[in-house]
Write a protein that holds these residues in place. Structure first.
Motif, PDB file in Angstrom:
ATOM      1  N   ALA A 167      48.180  48.313  30.675  1.00  0.00           N
ATOM      2  CA  ALA A 167      49.210  47.312  30.414  1.00  0.00           C
ATOM      3  C   ALA A 167      49.622  46.651  31.726  1.00  0.00           C
ATOM      4  CB  ALA A 167      50.417  47.982  29.746  1.00  0.00           C
ATOM      5  N   PRO A 168      50.224  45.480  31.667  1.00  0.00           N
ATOM      6  CA  PRO A 168      50.648  44.812  32.902  1.00  0.00           C
ATOM      7  C   PRO A 168      51.598  45.701  33.717  1.00  0.00           C
ATOM      8  CG  PRO A 168      50.812  43.318  31.037  1.00  0.00           C
ATOM      9  CD  PRO A 168      50.523  44.673  30.465  1.00  0.00           C
ATOM     10  N   HIS A 169      51.367  45.719  35.018  1.00  0.00           N
ATOM     11  CA  HIS A 169      52.236  46.437  35.954  1.00  0.00           C
ATOM     12  C   HIS A 169      52.416  47.903  35.542  1.00  0.00           C
ATOM     13  CE1 HIS A 169      53.173  42.776  38.133  1.00  0.00           C
ATOM     14  NE2 HIS A 169      53.342  42.174  36.968  1.00  0.00           N
ATOM     15  N   THR A 170      51.279  48.604  35.458  1.00  0.00           N
ATOM     16  CA  THR A 170      51.319  50.026  35.113  1.00  0.00           C
ATOM     17  C   THR A 170      50.378  50.813  36.016  1.00  0.00           C
ATOM     18  OG1 THR A 170      49.596  49.694  33.435  1.00  0.00           O
ATOM     19  CG2 THR A 170      51.890  49.687  32.678  1.00  0.00           C
ATOM     20  N   ILE A 171      50.628  52.112  36.062  1.00  0.00           N
ATOM     21  CA  ILE A 171      49.744  53.047  36.750  1.00  0.00           C
ATOM     22  C   ILE A 171      49.375  54.134  35.754  1.00  0.00           C
ATOM     23  CG2 ILE A 171      51.671  54.417  37.677  1.00  0.00           C
ATOM     24  CD1 ILE A 171      49.945  54.888  40.201  1.00  0.00           C
ATOM     25  N   VAL A 172      48.109  54.533  35.766  1.00  0.00           N
ATOM     26  CA  VAL A 172      47.584  55.514  34.810  1.00  0.00           C
ATOM     27  C   VAL A 172      46.722  56.507  35.568  1.00  0.00           C
ATOM     28  CG1 VAL A 172      46.045  55.859  32.837  1.00  0.00           C
ATOM     29  CG2 VAL A 172      47.612  53.916  32.851  1.00  0.00           C
ATOM     30  N   THR A 173      46.844  57.775  35.223  1.00  0.00           N
ATOM     31  CA  THR A 173      45.950  58.798  35.771  1.00  0.00           C
ATOM     32  C   THR A 173      45.137  59.405  34.637  1.00  0.00           C
ATOM     33  OG1 THR A 173      47.415  59.336  37.614  1.00  0.00           O
ATOM     34  CG2 THR A 173      45.796  60.994  36.999  1.00  0.00           C
ATOM     35  N   GLN A 202      58.533  47.626  44.439  1.00  0.00           N
ATOM     36  CA  GLN A 202      58.608  48.767  45.350  1.00  0.00           C
ATOM     37  C   GLN A 202      57.619  49.857  44.945  1.00  0.00           C
ATOM     38  OE1 GLN A 202      62.702  50.065  45.496  1.00  0.00           O
ATOM     39  NE2 GLN A 202      63.461  47.973  45.758  1.00  0.00           N
ATOM     40  N   ALA A 203      57.581  50.175  43.658  1.00  0.00           N
ATOM     41  CA  ALA A 203      56.670  51.208  43.180  1.00  0.00           C
ATOM     42  C   ALA A 203      55.214  50.824  43.417  1.00  0.00           C
ATOM     43  CB  ALA A 203      56.913  51.458  41.691  1.00  0.00           C
ATOM     44  N   GLU A 204      54.888  49.557  43.148  1.00  0.00           N
ATOM     45  CA  GLU A 204      53.511  49.112  43.312  1.00  0.00           C
ATOM     46  C   GLU A 204      53.105  49.055  44.781  1.00  0.00           C
ATOM     47  OE1 GLU A 204      53.143  45.464  41.141  1.00  0.00           O
ATOM     48  OE2 GLU A 204      53.347  46.454  39.185  1.00  0.00           O
ATOM     49  N   LEU A 259      44.512  54.794  38.343  1.00  0.00           N
ATOM     50  CA  LEU A 259      44.232  53.376  38.104  1.00  0.00           C
ATOM     51  C   LEU A 259      45.536  52.593  38.170  1.00  0.00           C
ATOM     52  CD1 LEU A 259      41.950  53.933  34.977  1.00  0.00           C
ATOM     53  CD2 LEU A 259      41.181  53.570  37.326  1.00  0.00           C
ATOM     54  N   LEU A 260      45.528  51.487  38.901  1.00  0.00           N
ATOM     55  CA  LEU A 260      46.723  50.663  39.082  1.00  0.00           C
ATOM     56  C   LEU A 260      46.443  49.241  38.648  1.00  0.00           C
ATOM     57  CD1 LEU A 260      49.624  50.232  40.325  1.00  0.00           C
ATOM     58  CD2 LEU A 260      48.438  49.711  42.487  1.00  0.00           C
ATOM     59  N   ASN A 261      47.303  48.704  37.805  1.00  0.00           N
ATOM     60  CA  ASN A 261      47.225  47.295  37.400  1.00  0.00           C
ATOM     61  C   ASN A 261      48.501  46.599  37.876  1.00  0.00           C
ATOM     62  OD1 ASN A 261      46.905  44.797  36.235  1.00  0.00           O
ATOM     63  ND2 ASN A 261      47.259  45.496  34.131  1.00  0.00           N
ATOM     64  N   ARG A 262      48.362  45.731  38.903  1.00  0.00           N
ATOM     65  CA  ARG A 262      49.516  44.970  39.399  1.00  0.00           C
ATOM     66  C   ARG A 262      49.560  43.554  38.813  1.00  0.00           C
ATOM     67  NH1 ARG A 262      49.949  44.856  45.675  1.00  0.00           N
ATOM     68  NH2 ARG A 262      47.674  44.490  45.609  1.00  0.00           N
ATOM     69  N   GLU A 263      48.693  43.280  37.845  1.00  0.00           N
ATOM     70  CA  GLU A 263      48.611  41.942  37.272  1.00  0.00           C
ATOM     71  C   GLU A 263      49.685  41.734  36.202  1.00  0.00           C
ATOM     72  OE1 GLU A 263      46.482  39.772  38.526  1.00  0.00           O
ATOM     73  OE2 GLU A 263      45.656  41.297  39.882  1.00  0.00           O
ATOM     74  N   VAL A 290      41.805  45.802  39.081  1.00  0.00           N
ATOM     75  CA  VAL A 290      42.127  47.228  38.954  1.00  0.00           C
ATOM     76  C   VAL A 290      41.947  47.888  40.316  1.00  0.00           C
ATOM     77  CG1 VAL A 290      41.539  49.418  37.844  1.00  0.00           C
ATOM     78  CG2 VAL A 290      41.353  47.275  36.563  1.00  0.00           C
ATOM     79  N   GLU A 291      42.980  48.542  40.794  1.00  0.00           N
ATOM     80  CA  GLU A 291      42.873  49.348  42.004  1.00  0.00           C
ATOM     81  C   GLU A 291      42.727  50.802  41.584  1.00  0.00           C
ATOM     82  OE1 GLU A 291      45.797  48.244  45.082  1.00  0.00           O
ATOM     83  OE2 GLU A 291      46.347  46.587  43.748  1.00  0.00           O
TER      84      GLU A 291
END
Length: 274
Positions: free
Chosen positions: A260-266, A136-138, A236-240, A220-221
């Motif tokens: 890290a896997p399944h994380t979002i970073v600003t 849901q978050a992703e 930056l979004l990593n859905r992998e 990377v999105e």
């Protein structure tokens, strides 16, 4: 006149409405309280009736058309914005039929004076696993990044909070929300989507400008913004399922980090202010 009464009543309660759409999802035949409009009918109503009524009442309220899924944004824009369309401020859109980011880009390129706003999106339990909070978050972050990169100017979630069942809802369309209320315990629970949305709402300031970004991999999105104070925000979004190494470069500066896997970073840069 009915819509004007509605807006004036809100103003009497201290709430100034800045935007209004003609009809939620005007192409959907559904159980919701709604009508079906063709694009021409919607344009004619907005310019011939709604805008004059707003002007007579002295209401500075911007009009959005469509307010439905992205796959028809561009083809409808050609009807909405033909000829004199000054009274139509822009278009609202939803996410339920998929990404269709290219449609947003084509509208932005052909009608740069018009605005695009994401006006509704939710995770429906009838379509998605209610227990997969990470998914849901992703979904939120993926759609927001794609929308902003292709011309969207603002994002409005459908539900800020719902009860533990995903309601109340008079047609049984139960959904997830960033904040869930536990009504018996009188407590709230912030979902991962709350924090994922927060990467945008906290670091991207009102009046920010989306700026260009280039990626070396589709794993990377990313999107980036220049804030009014000159600071930068890169999301930056990593859905992998695996970590992704990233080296972020801005002019002569570089910064290496691991997503890290399944994380979002600003990542923010407040040093240069330019």
């Amino acid at each position: 006149e009915y819509i004007v009464r509605y807006l004036i009543s809100y103003r009497g309660k201290g709430i100034r409405v800045g935007y209004v759409s003609v009809q939620n999802e005007p192409k959907a035949v559904q159980t919701w309280d709604s009508c079906v409009y063709t694009p021409k009918e919607e344009r004619d109503f907005a310019l011939g009736y709604l805008k004059p009524a707003l002007d007579r009442a002295g209401l500075d309220v911007k009009i959005l058309l469509w307010d439905h899924n992205k796959e028809r944004v561009y083809e409808n824009a050609k009807t909405y914005f033909e000829g004199d369309s000054e009274g139509i401020w822009g278009m609202g859109f939803h996410w339920y039929s998929g990404d269709h980011f290219e449609n947003l880009q084509m509208v932005s390129e052909d009608y740069p004076e018009k605005s695009l706003i994401f006006t509704e999106g939710c995770v429906e339990y009838s379509r998605f696993d209610r227990n997969n909070l990470q998914q849901q978050a992703e979904m939120y972050a993926h759609d927001m990044i794609g929308n902003f990169n292709h011309g969207c100017r603002a994002h409005i979630d459908w539900n800020l909070f719902l009860d533990e069942n995903g309601g109340p809802n008079h047609v049984g369309n139960y959904c997830a929300a960033p904040i869930m209320l536990h009504t018996k315990e009188h407590t709230i629970e912030r979902q991962p989507s709350y924090y994922y949305i927060g990467h945008f709402s906290r670091y991207v300031k009102p009046g920010a400008v989306r700026i260009g970004i280039s990626r070396y991999t589709s794993e990377v999105e990313a999107c980036s913004f220049l804030n009014p104070d000159g600071s930068l925000a890169v999301i930056l979004l990593n859905r992998e399922d695996h970590p992704v190494e990233v080296v972020l470069r801005h002019r002569t500066k570089t910064s290496a980090l691991e997503l890290a896997p399944h994380t979002i970073v600003t990542v923010t840069d407040e040093g240069e202010k330019q």
